[in-house]
Design a protein around this motif. Structure first.
Motif, mmCIF file in Angstrom:
data_model
loop_
_atom_site.group_PDB
_atom_site.id
_atom_site.type_symbol
_atom_site.label_atom_id
_atom_site.label_comp_id
_atom_site.label_asym_id
_atom_site.label_seq_id
_atom_site.Cartn_x
_atom_site.Cartn_y
_atom_site.Cartn_z
ATOM 1 N N ALA A 123 0.835 -1.206 0.000
ATOM 2 C CA ALA A 123 0.000 0.000 0.000
ATOM 3 C C ALA A 123 0.867 1.252 0.000
ATOM 4 O O ALA A 123 0.574 2.227 -0.713
ATOM 5 C CB ALA A 123 -0.926 -0.005 1.216
ATOM 6 N N LEU A 124 1.951 1.237 0.780
ATOM 7 C CA LEU A 124 2.873 2.376 0.789
ATOM 8 C C LEU A 124 3.515 2.557 -0.588
ATOM 9 O O LEU A 124 3.605 3.672 -1.095
ATOM 10 C CB LEU A 124 3.959 2.165 1.841
ATOM 11 N N ARG A 125 3.976 1.452 -1.164
ATOM 12 C CA ARG A 125 4.615 1.537 -2.482
ATOM 13 C C ARG A 125 3.681 2.167 -3.507
ATOM 14 O O ARG A 125 4.062 3.096 -4.233
ATOM 15 C CB ARG A 125 5.024 0.140 -2.962
ATOM 16 N N ALA A 126 2.463 1.656 -3.581
ATOM 17 C CA ALA A 126 1.512 2.163 -4.569
ATOM 18 C C ALA A 126 1.203 3.642 -4.337
ATOM 19 O O ALA A 126 1.105 4.433 -5.281
ATOM 20 C CB ALA A 126 0.235 1.332 -4.527
ATOM 21 N N SER A 127 1.062 4.022 -3.056
ATOM 22 C CA SER A 127 0.749 5.410 -2.730
ATOM 23 C C SER A 127 1.903 6.341 -3.094
ATOM 24 O O SER A 127 1.708 7.395 -3.716
ATOM 25 C CB SER A 127 0.426 5.532 -1.242
ATOM 26 N N HIS A 130 1.832 9.322 -5.997
ATOM 27 C CA HIS A 130 2.036 10.733 -5.669
ATOM 28 C C HIS A 130 3.292 11.293 -6.323
ATOM 29 O O HIS A 130 3.328 12.461 -6.722
ATOM 30 C CB HIS A 130 2.078 10.911 -4.153
ATOM 31 N N LEU A 131 4.331 10.474 -6.455
ATOM 32 C CA LEU A 131 5.533 10.936 -7.152
ATOM 33 C C LEU A 131 5.233 11.191 -8.626
ATOM 34 O O LEU A 131 5.715 12.163 -9.217
ATOM 35 C CB LEU A 131 6.650 9.902 -7.021
ATOM 36 N N LYS A 148 15.775 19.525 -4.702
ATOM 37 C CA LYS A 148 14.391 19.081 -4.857
ATOM 38 C C LYS A 148 14.180 17.849 -3.980
ATOM 39 O O LYS A 148 14.922 16.871 -4.080
ATOM 40 C CB LYS A 148 14.096 18.728 -6.317
ATOM 41 N N VAL A 149 13.167 17.893 -3.133
ATOM 42 C CA VAL A 149 12.965 16.804 -2.187
ATOM 43 C C VAL A 149 11.487 16.452 -2.054
ATOM 44 O O VAL A 149 10.610 17.310 -2.190
ATOM 45 C CB VAL A 149 13.554 17.174 -0.797
ATOM 46 N N ALA A 150 11.243 15.177 -1.821
ATOM 47 C CA ALA A 150 9.897 14.693 -1.478
ATOM 48 C C ALA A 150 10.014 13.962 -0.152
ATOM 49 O O ALA A 150 11.039 13.331 0.135
ATOM 50 C CB ALA A 150 9.360 13.764 -2.557
ATOM 51 N N ILE A 151 8.977 14.058 0.668
ATOM 52 C CA ILE A 151 9.024 13.437 1.991
ATOM 53 C C ILE A 151 7.727 12.693 2.269
ATOM 54 O O ILE A 151 6.640 13.159 1.938
ATOM 55 C CB ILE A 151 9.298 14.513 3.080
ATOM 56 N N THR A 196 14.647 24.295 -3.888
ATOM 57 C CA THR A 196 13.769 24.916 -4.889
ATOM 58 C C THR A 196 12.409 24.228 -5.011
ATOM 59 O O THR A 196 11.432 24.864 -5.386
ATOM 60 C CB THR A 196 14.442 24.906 -6.268
ATOM 61 N N HIS A 197 12.340 22.928 -4.734
ATOM 62 C CA HIS A 197 11.092 22.181 -4.874
ATOM 63 C C HIS A 197 10.924 21.255 -3.670
ATOM 64 O O HIS A 197 11.858 20.551 -3.274
ATOM 65 C CB HIS A 197 11.095 21.333 -6.148
ATOM 66 N N PHE A 198 9.718 21.265 -3.119
ATOM 67 C CA PHE A 198 9.429 20.436 -1.930
ATOM 68 C C PHE A 198 8.045 19.826 -2.088
ATOM 69 O O PHE A 198 7.096 20.505 -2.507
ATOM 70 C CB PHE A 198 9.459 21.297 -0.657
ATOM 71 N N ALA A 199 7.899 18.549 -1.757
ATOM 72 C CA ALA A 199 6.584 17.903 -1.798
ATOM 73 C C ALA A 199 6.427 16.986 -0.598
ATOM 74 O O ALA A 199 7.320 16.183 -0.288
ATOM 75 C CB ALA A 199 6.409 17.101 -3.081
ATOM 76 N N TYR A 200 5.307 17.130 0.094
ATOM 77 C CA TYR A 200 4.942 16.179 1.131
ATOM 78 C C TYR A 200 3.954 15.190 0.520
ATOM 79 O O TYR A 200 2.950 15.599 -0.085
ATOM 80 C CB TYR A 200 4.308 16.881 2.344
#
Length: 340
Positions: free
Chosen positions: A181-185, A189-190, A274-277, A307-311
């Motif tokens: 479920a985590l992988r698919a989510s 979102h990515l 650029k980071v995603a968390i 420059t880019h951030f995504a939660y």
């Protein structure tokens, strides 16, 4: 069953599932936050300092200064239907109603605040639940979360003359359904982002480092979750690592490291712009994800030169999240109920 004449009517034959999460104030106001923090920070599973030393600090300093600041933070994420954590946990319970057969009732409670665990156990018992699965929604086991939720359930049973049979949900940090479920989510979102992250962080709630040395498996569970998720995301990561960090430090004690905020502040200087968390340890978005990560984390990273951030949101009551809970809970109900 045929009851003797004048016997008090008793509902029987049902099974209960009680979803439990941490808790929340009733409103984003200092008074409500003060009541909530007073209960939360008085739990000896949460703060392992002798009460004679801790309570003067809690009552004399923390509950005088922290509620106003925390109320402001809650106000930034509060929804029309209330606290995100409470609203999402309620939605999860509603989505699971009927998922395990007509004889199984699904309800929800909070360890601190409302609805209380004892209150909802009483309701389930009154509705005929002779067997109840108490399900703390913490994938990684920690005494300050899982154990204290179970403590409250056991304490409620201690006050009952006719106790229901009780099961508790074990940690599911490495359950295949949870990892999938985590992988698919995360993948979904990515894929929706308009940028490609240079790094992806997995931020877990922090704990004092001494809890690791005292035997709490939490740190190990977090690391295993991240390793399994990283392996599942191997193609998406494309050689990048899934970096584990810990958030929500409190007090002066040494906490598990590396710290999420410190890591976010340091990444731009290392060329990571650029980071995603993602927050795999939270079953539902809450103050710690929506305000601490999405708002303050973003601010910290951008101020440091990012420059880019995504939660990336938690599983919440998404279709994938509910399917995962259904799978895990059905396994724990084995022998109690027929598959729906």
């Amino acid at each position: 069953m045929i009851w003797p004449e004048k016997h008090v009517p008793v509902a029987t034959g049902r099974i209960g599932v009680l979803l439990v999460n941490l808790g929340t104030p009733d409103a984003p106001e200092p008074g409500a936050v003060r009541r909530y923090l007073g209960e939360f920070l008085s739990d000896r599973r949460v703060v392992e300092i002798p009460p004679l030393l801790w309570q003067p600090i809690l009552r004399g300093i923390i509950l005088r200064t922290r509620p106003k600041k925390s109320a402001h933070a809650y106000g930034l994420v509060w929804r029309e239907d209330g606290s995100p954590l409470a609203a999402i946990t309620r939605a999860q319970a509603m989505a699971l109603e009927g998922a395990f057969g007509s004889e199984v009732i699904v309800d929800h409670a909070m360890r601190y605040g409302k609805p209380a665990i004892a209150e909802r156990l009483d309701v389930l018992k009154a509705r005929g639940c002779e067997r109840i699965l108490v399900a703390p929604l913490y994938p990684q086991y920690c005494a300050a979360t899982t154990a204290t939720a179970n403590d409250a359930a056991f304490a409620a049973l201690a006050a009952m003359r006719w106790q229901p049979a009780l099961r508790t949900l074990p940690p599911y940090h490495d359950h295949p359904a949870y990892i999938e479920a985590l992988r698919a989510s995360v993948e979904a979102h990515l894929a929706a982002l308009d940028f490609a992250p240079d790094a992806i962080l997995a931020s877990f709630h922090g704990m004092p480092e001494r809890t690791l040395h005292l035997g709490d498996p939490y740190h190990c569970h977090c690391q295993k979750t991240a390793r399994l998720l990283g392996e599942a995301l191997k193609e998406v990561l494309g050689g990048r690592e899934l970096t584990v960090t810990f958030q929500s430090r409190f007090g002066r004690a040494k906490w598990l490291e590396p710290a999420t905020d410190v890591t976010l502040a340091a990444l731009p200087a290392k060329g990571v712009k650029k980071v995603a968390i993602v927050a795999p340890g939270f079953a539902a978005d809450c103050l710690e994800t929506l305000e601490e990560l999405e708002i303050r984390g973003r601010s910290t990273f951008l101020a440091a030169g990012g420059t880019h951030f995504a939660y990336l949101p938690c599983l919440n009551d998404s279709a994938g999240g509910i399917d995962m809970l259904r799978t895990i809970l059905r396994g724990e109900l084995a022998g109690w109920s027929q598959p729906a």
